[in-house]
Design a protein around this motif. Structure first.
Motif, PDB file in Angstrom:
ATOM      1  N   ILE A 175       7.921 -12.561  11.326  1.00 51.74           N
ATOM      2  CA  ILE A 175       9.002 -11.998  12.139  1.00 51.74           C
ATOM      3  C   ILE A 175      10.220 -12.918  12.201  1.00 51.74           C
ATOM      4  O   ILE A 175      11.244 -12.530  12.754  1.00 51.74           O
ATOM      5  CB  ILE A 175       8.533 -11.640  13.566  1.00 51.74           C
ATOM      6  N   HIS A 233      12.750 -13.662  10.604  1.00 53.57           N
ATOM      7  CA  HIS A 233      13.903 -13.301   9.776  1.00 53.57           C
ATOM      8  C   HIS A 233      14.697 -12.287  10.587  1.00 53.57           C
ATOM      9  O   HIS A 233      14.105 -11.348  11.148  1.00 53.57           O
ATOM     10  CB  HIS A 233      13.442 -12.702   8.448  1.00 53.57           C
ATOM     11  N   HIS A 279      16.547  -9.706   9.917  1.00 53.86           N
ATOM     12  CA  HIS A 279      16.385  -8.297   9.554  1.00 53.86           C
ATOM     13  C   HIS A 279      14.999  -7.782   9.932  1.00 53.86           C
ATOM     14  O   HIS A 279      14.857  -6.660  10.433  1.00 53.86           O
ATOM     15  CB  HIS A 279      16.643  -8.077   8.058  1.00 53.86           C
ATOM     16  N   ARG A 280      13.968  -8.598   9.714  1.00 50.62           N
ATOM     17  CA  ARG A 280      12.617  -8.158  10.072  1.00 50.62           C
ATOM     18  C   ARG A 280      12.479  -8.036  11.590  1.00 50.62           C
ATOM     19  O   ARG A 280      11.848  -7.109  12.093  1.00 50.62           O
ATOM     20  CB  ARG A 280      11.568  -9.088   9.478  1.00 50.62           C
ATOM     21  N   ILE A 299      14.090  -4.835  12.467  1.00 52.21           N
ATOM     22  CA  ILE A 299      13.231  -3.714  12.063  1.00 52.21           C
ATOM     23  C   ILE A 299      12.125  -3.513  13.092  1.00 52.21           C
ATOM     24  O   ILE A 299      11.863  -2.389  13.534  1.00 52.21           O
ATOM     25  CB  ILE A 299      12.639  -3.948  10.655  1.00 52.21           C
ATOM     26  N   HIS A 352      11.171  -6.158   3.062  1.00 48.26           N
ATOM     27  CA  HIS A 352      10.904  -6.582   4.440  1.00 48.26           C
ATOM     28  C   HIS A 352       9.713  -5.812   5.017  1.00 48.26           C
ATOM     29  O   HIS A 352       8.844  -6.400   5.665  1.00 48.26           O
ATOM     30  CB  HIS A 352      12.134  -6.380   5.319  1.00 48.26           C
ATOM     31  N   LEU A 353       9.667  -4.514   4.769  1.00 47.42           N
ATOM     32  CA  LEU A 353       8.546  -3.705   5.264  1.00 47.42           C
ATOM     33  C   LEU A 353       7.231  -4.160   4.641  1.00 47.42           C
ATOM     34  O   LEU A 353       6.200  -4.221   5.325  1.00 47.42           O
ATOM     35  CB  LEU A 353       8.790  -2.225   4.988  1.00 47.42           C
ATOM     36  N   LYS A 393       6.461  -7.159   3.638  1.00 49.36           N
ATOM     37  CA  LYS A 393       6.087  -8.430   4.277  1.00 49.36           C
ATOM     38  C   LYS A 393       5.450  -8.168   5.646  1.00 49.36           C
ATOM     39  O   LYS A 393       4.410  -8.742   5.981  1.00 49.36           O
ATOM     40  CB  LYS A 393       7.333  -9.308   4.423  1.00 49.36           C
ATOM     41  N   LEU A 394       6.055  -7.275   6.421  1.00 48.56           N
ATOM     42  CA  LEU A 394       5.517  -6.960   7.744  1.00 48.56           C
ATOM     43  C   LEU A 394       4.177  -6.238   7.637  1.00 48.56           C
ATOM     44  O   LEU A 394       3.264  -6.484   8.429  1.00 48.56           O
ATOM     45  CB  LEU A 394       6.521  -6.108   8.525  1.00 48.56           C
TER      46      LEU A 394
END
Length: 100
Positions: A17, A19, A21-22, A25, A53-54, A56-57
């Motif tokens: 988390i 980042h 942008h993440r 999101i 990013h998605l 990675k999450l």
């Protein structure tokens, strides 16, 4: 003896988390599930960047996607992360609630 595996898992969540942008999101998904296109439009990022990013999450177990026809609707499934983000963004979340 300390079991570092527990701390490694927590640290991995924090890394995922950590980042802007993440984090954005996750906050958006906490307000309601959403697909890649909507996230892309909100952030003004290329679809490929949002997908990275998605991914990675998702690999960190923070979000999950549910297929609805051709699209996938993502939502936050990790309660630890929800609590962390609530603490990190407490003032912003309170402002959103007041404006509703």
């Amino acid at each position: 003896m300390i079991d570092l595996k527990i701390y490694e898992k927590k640290a991995d969540k924090i890394k995922a988390i950590a980042h802007p942008h993440r984090l954005c999101i996750i906050k958006g998904l906490m307000e309601g599930g959403c697909n890649v296109t909507r996230i892309q439009e909100c952030l003004g990022l290329p679809q490929s960047t949002v997908s990275q990013h998605l991914a990675k999450l998702k690999s960190a177990g923070i979000i999950a996607g549910v297929r609805n026809g051709l699209e996938i609707c993502y939502r936050v499934v990790d309660e630890d992360v929800i609590n962390m983000v609530k603490i990190l963004l407490k003032e912003e979340i309170e402002d959103i609630r007041e404006n509703k």
